[in-house]
Design a protein around this motif. Structure first.
Motif, mmCIF file in Angstrom:
data_model
loop_
_atom_site.group_PDB
_atom_site.id
_atom_site.type_symbol
_atom_site.label_atom_id
_atom_site.label_comp_id
_atom_site.label_asym_id
_atom_site.label_seq_id
_atom_site.Cartn_x
_atom_site.Cartn_y
_atom_site.Cartn_z
ATOM 1 N N GLN A 1 -4.516 -17.860 23.881
ATOM 2 C CA GLN A 1 -5.869 -17.311 23.972
ATOM 3 C C GLN A 1 -5.893 -15.838 23.585
ATOM 4 O O GLN A 1 -6.804 -15.386 22.886
ATOM 5 C CB GLN A 1 -6.445 -17.523 25.377
ATOM 6 C CG GLN A 1 -6.611 -18.977 25.766
ATOM 7 C CD GLN A 1 -7.434 -19.782 24.770
ATOM 8 O OE1 GLN A 1 -8.414 -19.302 24.215
ATOM 9 N NE2 GLN A 1 -7.028 -21.006 24.518
ATOM 10 N N GLU A 2 -4.890 -15.093 24.009
ATOM 11 C CA GLU A 2 -4.794 -13.680 23.628
ATOM 12 C C GLU A 2 -4.491 -13.532 22.138
ATOM 13 O O GLU A 2 -5.052 -12.661 21.470
ATOM 14 C CB GLU A 2 -3.716 -12.990 24.465
ATOM 15 C CG GLU A 2 -4.064 -12.906 25.934
ATOM 16 C CD GLU A 2 -2.886 -12.494 26.790
ATOM 17 O OE1 GLU A 2 -3.000 -11.445 27.446
ATOM 18 O OE2 GLU A 2 -1.864 -13.220 26.795
ATOM 19 N N ILE A 3 -3.618 -14.381 21.624
ATOM 20 C CA ILE A 3 -3.265 -14.340 20.193
ATOM 21 C C ILE A 3 -4.501 -14.541 19.338
ATOM 22 O O ILE A 3 -4.684 -13.868 18.312
ATOM 23 C CB ILE A 3 -2.179 -15.400 19.887
ATOM 24 C CG1 ILE A 3 -0.855 -14.990 20.540
ATOM 25 C CG2 ILE A 3 -2.027 -15.609 18.382
ATOM 26 C CD1 ILE A 3 0.176 -16.084 20.609
ATOM 27 N N LYS A 4 -5.378 -15.438 19.745
ATOM 28 C CA LYS A 4 -6.603 -15.710 18.977
ATOM 29 C C LYS A 4 -7.518 -14.488 18.894
ATOM 30 O O LYS A 4 -8.369 -14.419 18.013
ATOM 31 C CB LYS A 4 -7.337 -16.913 19.569
ATOM 32 C CG LYS A 4 -6.628 -18.227 19.264
ATOM 33 C CD LYS A 4 -7.133 -19.429 20.030
ATOM 34 C CE LYS A 4 -8.589 -19.563 20.151
ATOM 35 N NZ LYS A 4 -9.023 -20.760 20.880
ATOM 36 N N LEU B 1 -0.160 -20.207 13.341
ATOM 37 C CA LEU B 1 1.250 -20.597 13.423
ATOM 38 C C LEU B 1 2.036 -19.844 14.494
ATOM 39 O O LEU B 1 3.260 -19.928 14.529
ATOM 40 C CB LEU B 1 1.917 -20.404 12.050
ATOM 41 C CG LEU B 1 1.291 -21.210 10.912
ATOM 42 C CD1 LEU B 1 1.957 -20.880 9.583
ATOM 43 C CD2 LEU B 1 1.376 -22.705 11.192
ATOM 44 N N ILE B 2 1.353 -19.123 15.354
ATOM 45 C CA ILE B 2 2.008 -18.445 16.477
ATOM 46 C C ILE B 2 1.480 -19.080 17.760
ATOM 47 O O ILE B 2 0.278 -19.116 17.993
ATOM 48 C CB ILE B 2 1.695 -16.927 16.487
ATOM 49 C CG1 ILE B 2 2.089 -16.255 15.177
ATOM 50 C CG2 ILE B 2 2.351 -16.251 17.688
ATOM 51 C CD1 ILE B 2 3.569 -16.189 14.912
ATOM 52 N N ASP B 3 2.389 -19.602 18.583
ATOM 53 C CA ASP B 3 1.993 -20.234 19.841
ATOM 54 C C ASP B 3 2.082 -19.280 21.029
ATOM 55 O O ASP B 3 1.351 -19.432 22.000
ATOM 56 C CB ASP B 3 2.868 -21.457 20.126
ATOM 57 C CG ASP B 3 2.626 -22.566 19.124
ATOM 58 O OD1 ASP B 3 1.455 -22.821 18.787
ATOM 59 O OD2 ASP B 3 3.613 -23.178 18.666
ATOM 60 N N LEU C 1 6.844 -17.068 19.090
ATOM 61 C CA LEU C 1 7.331 -18.442 19.140
ATOM 62 C C LEU C 1 6.378 -19.371 18.414
ATOM 63 O O LEU C 1 5.157 -19.262 18.557
ATOM 64 C CB LEU C 1 7.438 -18.859 20.612
ATOM 65 C CG LEU C 1 7.905 -20.260 20.933
ATOM 66 C CD1 LEU C 1 9.352 -20.444 20.539
ATOM 67 C CD2 LEU C 1 7.728 -20.523 22.419
ATOM 68 N N LYS C 2 6.943 -20.286 17.631
ATOM 69 C CA LYS C 2 6.188 -21.367 16.973
ATOM 70 C C LYS C 2 6.868 -22.665 17.353
ATOM 71 O O LYS C 2 8.039 -22.885 17.040
ATOM 72 C CB LYS C 2 6.197 -21.156 15.449
ATOM 73 C CG LYS C 2 5.873 -22.394 14.629
ATOM 74 C CD LYS C 2 4.404 -22.727 14.681
ATOM 75 C CE LYS C 2 4.085 -23.905 13.775
ATOM 76 N NZ LYS C 2 3.409 -24.963 14.477
#
Length: 147
Positions: A6-9, A20-22, A36-37
Motif C-alpha cells: 500500500q505504501e509502495i503504491k 513488480l515490487i511487493d 522484494l519481488k
C-alpha cells in the motif's frame, strides 16, 4: 524502514500486472534500497515465456530494479510524489544475467546510489535469489515533472 504494498503504491504509478515490487525491506534515504519481488506462476508473462519452462524475462528483472530505484529517488529527493510526477528509466548499462528466475523464487533487489548530477540518478543494482546473484546492472533515472 520497511514499506508494504500500500505504501509502495504511493510512490510508483505502476499497477497490476506491471507493479513488480511487493515489499521494501530496507531503505537508507540517499544511499540504498533493498526490495522484494515474489515471483508467481500466475503472472501473465509465464503463459508465453516459456510454456514448458517458465522463466522471468530479463527485461522484467531490469524493470523491477528500475522500480526500486524510483522509490529510492523519490524518498531521497522529494519525499512523496505529487500527482503525475514519476521517475523514468533513462539508461541501462553493464547488464549481466547469471541465473534464471522461476515461479516460486523470491527476488531480492538491491540498488545503491553511485551519483546524482543535474537530476540524473545513477545506481549500481543487483538481483539475488537465495543469496545467489542472478542479475547485475547499472541504471540511470530522472524525474519527469507533473503535467
Amino acid at each position: 524502514m520497511e514499506m508494504n504494498i500500500q505504501e509502495i503504491k504511493n510512490y510508483l504509478p505502476h499497477r497490476y500486472p506491471f507493479l513488480l515490487i511487493d515489499r521494501v525491506l530496507e531503505i537508507e534515504v540517499g544511499k540504498s534500497i533493498v526490495a522484494l519481488k515474489n515471483v508467481s506462476f500466475n503472472e501473465p508473462q509465464f503463459t508465453g515465456h516459456f510454456p514448458d519452462q517458465p522463466i522471468m524475462p530479463g527485461v522484467l528483472i531490469i524493470e523491477a530494479m528500475a522500480q526500486a530505484t524510483g522509490i529510492l529517488a523519490f524518498k531521497s529527493e522529494v519525499g512523496k510524489p505529487i500527482e503525475g510526477q514519476i521517475y523514468m528509466l533513462v539508461g541501462v548499462d553493464k547488464v549481466r544475467f547469471k541465473r534464471m528466475i522461476e515461479p516460486g523464487d523470491q527476488l531480492h533487489l538491491k540498488a545503491e546510489v553511485t551519483t546524482v548530477k543535474r537530476g540524473i540518478w545513477k545506481f549500481k543494482c543487483s538481483a539475488t535469489v537465495d543469496g545467489k546473484i542472478v542479475t547485475t546492472a547499472e541504471l540511470m533515472c530522472t524525474q519527469k515533472a507533473a503535467d
